[in-house]
Design an enzyme around this catalytic site. Structure first.
Site, short mmCIF file in Angstrom:
data_model
loop_
_atom_site.label_atom_id
_atom_site.label_comp_id
_atom_site.label_asym_id
_atom_site.label_seq_id
_atom_site.Cartn_x
_atom_site.Cartn_y
_atom_site.Cartn_z
CB CYS A 55 -0.91 0.04 1.23
SG CYS A 55 -1.85 -1.46 1.49
CG HIS A 60 -5.98 -0.24 2.62
ND1 HIS A 60 -7.16 -0.15 1.90
CD2 HIS A 60 -5.40 -1.42 2.24
CE1 HIS A 60 -7.27 -1.22 1.13
NE2 HIS A 60 -6.23 -2.00 1.32
CG HIS A 84 -8.92 -5.53 3.15
ND1 HIS A 84 -8.29 -6.67 2.70
CD2 HIS A 84 -8.28 -4.49 2.55
CE1 HIS A 84 -7.31 -6.34 1.88
NE2 HIS A 84 -7.26 -5.01 1.77
CD GLU A 143 -25.88 15.03 14.13
OE1 GLU A 143 -26.75 15.49 13.36
OE2 GLU A 143 -25.21 15.73 14.91
CG HIS A 178 -9.09 -3.85 -2.26
ND1 HIS A 178 -7.97 -3.77 -3.06
CD2 HIS A 178 -8.62 -3.81 -0.99
CE1 HIS A 178 -6.89 -3.72 -2.31
NE2 HIS A 178 -7.25 -3.75 -1.04
#
Ligand SMILES: CSC[C@@H](O)[C@@H](O)C(=O)COP(=O)(O)O
Ligand SMILES: [Zn+2]
Length: 255
Positions: free
Chosen positions: A105, A123, A125, A150, A207
């Site tokens: 990543c 990140h 999943h 909200e 993903h």
């Protein structure tokens, strides 16, 4: 795409990941990932988080159980050194732990740091993120829209803008298609950042999601708010309720 190579300094700069401060990035990344694992965000080695402190970027190794990481497992990269590197695919690490590879990543995290001056990028999943992209896929849609909830107030108005979204504002999160290799997502993530200059997140179909913020607190707040909204959206869909409504409030809001 060629895999990025790494270079290490002779002493490996271990001091960069040694601190008694729990808020030091090398301590915070493992602590955050351990919490995120309990939410199903970084399960089975997927997902992760990266923190930038001025010029230094702290990154996890690839393919490790993210909830079990230790500070000594953390990579450190200099953005300035990276910018000066002639071969942009080569990553210039100030510190590389032995027997690991840096997170796949990395180029996506770097996009958040260099294009949005972010201080943290997460990140996940998360099932909710993936399910939302699957629902949108059935509609042929490339963006997630939601309003009149909200929790939308948990989002900043955009890069370089002060304040947060209001209750009646519409939150827009672009969706990019997944690729076989994580690093190949980078150009599409950057394209989405250009098309949605105010967004703090990009969904990746089938993903997960990338979420960034000016600092760890803001990135975590927006990631949690988004996951709440994704779960809510999936459950609203199951109940046949729309995610976006233009219905005026019964009682007019006072300005
Ligand atoms: C379960 S494999 C997931 C990876 O392909 C990738 O999507 C990911 O999120 C984590 O990559 P990593 O290189 O382990 O940091
Ligand atoms: Zn991933």
């Amino acid at each position: 795409m060629c895999p990025p190579t790494t270079s290490t300094s002779e002493n490996n700069n271990d001091h960069l990941v040694q601190s008694s401060d729990p808020n030091h990035p090398a301590n915070l990344i493992p602590a955050l990932c351990a919490k995120f694992w309990t939410l199903g965000w970084v399960t089975g080695t997927g997902g992760g988080a990266s923190i930038r402190s001025d010029d230094l970027v702290y990154l996890a190794p690839s393919g490790v159980q993210k909830e079990l990481m230790k500070p000594e497992d953390i990579y450190v990269l200099s953005l300035a050194a990276q910018a000066q590197s002639l071969d942009k695919r080569q990553r210039v690490y100030l510190r590389s732990p032995a027997n690991f590879k840096p997170s796949q990543c990395t180029p996506l995290f770097l996009a958040a740091f260099t294009k949005r001056n972010a201080g943290c990028c997460i990140h996940t999943h998360s099932h909710w993120a993936v399910l939302v992209t699957l629902i949108l896929e059935t509609q042929g849609s490339k963006e997630f829209l939601i309003n009149n909830i909200e929790q939308i107030k948990g989002f900043g108005k955009g890069f370089g803008k002060s304040g947060n979204l209001g209750y009646h504002d519409t939150l827009r999160i672009p969706v990019i298609e997944n690729t076989a290799h994580e690093e190949d997502l980078t150009e599409f993530l950057e394209e989405a950042m250009d098309q949605y200059p105010d967004t703090y997140a990009v969904l990746v179909r089938r993903h997960g999601v990338y979420v960034w913020g000016e600092n760890v607190h803001k990135a975590k707040t927006m990631c949690e708010s988004l996951d709440y909204l994704f779960q809510l959206a999936v459950e609203m869909k199951q109940l046949g309720l729309p995610w976006v409504t233009d219905i005026e409030p019964t009682i007019p809001t006072r300005k």
